[in-house]
Design a protein around this motif. Structure first.
Motif, PDB file in Angstrom:
ATOM      1  N   ASP A 150      30.828 -38.388  91.047  1.00 52.69           N
ATOM      2  CA  ASP A 150      30.945 -37.744  92.368  1.00 52.69           C
ATOM      3  C   ASP A 150      31.059 -38.756  93.500  1.00 52.69           C
ATOM      4  N   GLN A 174      33.105 -31.298  94.865  1.00 51.59           N
ATOM      5  CA  GLN A 174      32.677 -29.960  95.264  1.00 51.59           C
ATOM      6  C   GLN A 174      33.670 -28.885  94.824  1.00 51.59           C
ATOM      7  N   TRP A 201      33.823 -25.544  87.996  1.00 52.65           N
ATOM      8  CA  TRP A 201      32.689 -25.619  87.084  1.00 52.65           C
ATOM      9  C   TRP A 201      32.643 -24.440  86.122  1.00 52.65           C
ATOM     10  N   PHE A 255      25.870 -26.793  88.649  1.00 54.83           N
ATOM     11  CA  PHE A 255      26.834 -26.726  89.754  1.00 54.83           C
ATOM     12  C   PHE A 255      27.540 -25.374  89.819  1.00 54.83           C
ATOM     13  N   ARG A 258      18.998 -33.706  93.436  1.00 59.28           N
ATOM     14  CA  ARG A 258      19.946 -32.854  94.153  1.00 59.28           C
ATOM     15  C   ARG A 258      19.271 -31.585  94.677  1.00 59.28           C
TER      16      ARG A 258
END
Length: 412
Positions: free
Chosen positions: A253, A299, A303, A332, A368
């Motif tokens: 990422d 982002q 997923w 995610f 996260r």
């Protein structure tokens, strides 16, 4: 020494494969190349590395092998030398669909008389030059177990008089899954180096990509071969962004997507199209790699489809490693609590005991989720593992430093 080590890594497999094909003895070939490397260590630092180090090592190894075979034979040296020279000339004229010596050796090591784990360990040692500790990490086994497995496999080949040759074309398909597994293991050990000072071993990455391409050339209609080629190409497209200028790991990422190799990605996607309908495990993995390679950002990665690909992988074979990685995708897709719950379902699987995969994943998901104190605890556990490479340890220490609160006077 580091430069020479890279040369030895690169030339080991071709040299062993050539000497084994010529001599007909795996043990003789491995020992001869080992002797040649030792001779190089004595002479190259003062004389310089030859223009063609592979040819130098192979020539010296062939002479060492011939000396040994002469000593162990009751025939006169001249007669034995003539036999092997004739064999070499005849072998050069042999017509066979497998022309790459290393692939020839891989198919030879895939003999059904050997169990699957021995086939893989033997190939990783003889073809890729991986050490016993490296193979142990790759197979999640102890070093002692791997050493014994290698010894037994070579003994069985010698005692059962298993021919060191490629099987006829009609028998190639039954050995192809093993060869594919070996090619991917070679690439994986290069791309996610399990030991040593570097996070990436370029020579193994290059070798994995090359061998996957050779398999596609050998079997152009094999969709699983194309899926494997797609997988390694798509992963390899990100190789130069996986570490920073200091050699520290850079997570996906945080990588600079503008520096990804677009040519590799295009070739990988072409191979993926040829792989449509493949039934093995490489297709869903290639789909995951393609989704990461083509996503405009972390982002905006799809997923949901990645989770579907992991589900397909689990349909093909239960794997705690796949379940652990799937937990990241679930996090995610559905949220970090869902991802942590998915990780809990596999965290205690005894098959993960020799790996260091659960603690870093849990630490990252907790970080996260903003649960920094818990994240620090798990980063510490990951760092204390016996199975952590130097670059991975540096990355974990960086995360710990980022999460450690400063005291009022500015000191940690």
């Amino acid at each position: 020494m580091t430069q020479l080590d890279g040369v030895f890594r690169r030339e080991w497999g071709p040299a062993v494969a050539t000497i084994a094909r010529w001599s007909g003895d795996l043990g003789v070939a491995e020992d001869a190349v080992q002797d040649a490397c030792a001779q190089a260590l004595r002479t190259w630092p003062s004389d310089g590395v030859p223009t063609n180090p592979g040819a130098w090592l192979t020539t010296v190894a062939r002479n060492r092998a011939l000396d040994r075979l002469r000593r162990e034979s009751s025939r006169a040296g001249k007669e034995l030398a003539a036999v092997y020279e004739t064999t070499a000339r005849d072998d050069d004229r042999e017509l066979h669909p497998v022309r790459d010596d290393e692939l020839r050796m891989m198919f030879t090591c895939a003999h059904p008389a050997l169990d699957r784990a021995s086939q893989l360990a033997l190939t990783l040692r003889l073809i890729s030059g991986l050490t016993v500790p490296e193979i142990a990490r790759a197979l999640l086994q102890s070093e002692a177990a791997v050493g014994q497995r290698l010894t037994r496999a070579k003994h069985k080949i010698r005692q059962a008089n298993i021919p060191l040759r490629v099987p006829p074309p009609d028998l190639l398909p039954e050995r192809t899954p093993h060869v594919m597994a070996c090619v991917y293991s070679v690439f994986t050990e290069g791309y996610w180096s399990s030991g040593g000072p570097s996070a990436i071993r370029d020579e193994l990455c290059d070798e994995g990509v090359r061998l996957a391409g050779e398999l596609c050339t050998l079997m152009p209609g094999d969709r699983d071969a194309h899926a494997l080629a797609a997988l390694v190409l798509l992963h390899d497209s990100r190789r130069r962004t996986r570490v920073d200028d200091d050699g520290a790991l850079v997570p996906l990422d945080e990588q600079d997507r503008t520096r990804w190799d677009r040519g590799r990605i295009a070739r990988g996607l072409d191979q993926l199209r040829l792989a449509e309908g493949a039934s093995g495990p490489y297709l869903p993995q290639a789909v995951i790699a393609a989704l990461h390679a083509t996503a405009p950002s972390w982002q905006l990665t799809d997923w949901s489809v990645i989770c579907q690909a992991y589900d397909r992988l689990l349909e093909l074979g239960e794997s705690p490693v796949v379940r652990a990685n799937r937990a990241v995708a679930v996090a995610f897709r559905d949220g970090f609590d869902a991802g942590l719950a998915a990780l809990d379902e596999v965290a205690d699987d005894p098959r993960l005991a020799r790996s260091n995969i659960v603690a870093p994943i849990r630490a990252d998901l907790l970080r996260r989720a903003g649960r920094n104190r818990e994240a620090l605890h798990w980063y510490g556990i990951a760092l204390e593992s016996d199975n952590v490479s130097a670059p991975a340890a540096a990355f974990l220490r960086r995360r710990i430093a980022e999460l450690t609160p400063e005291t009022p006077n500015g000191q940690l």
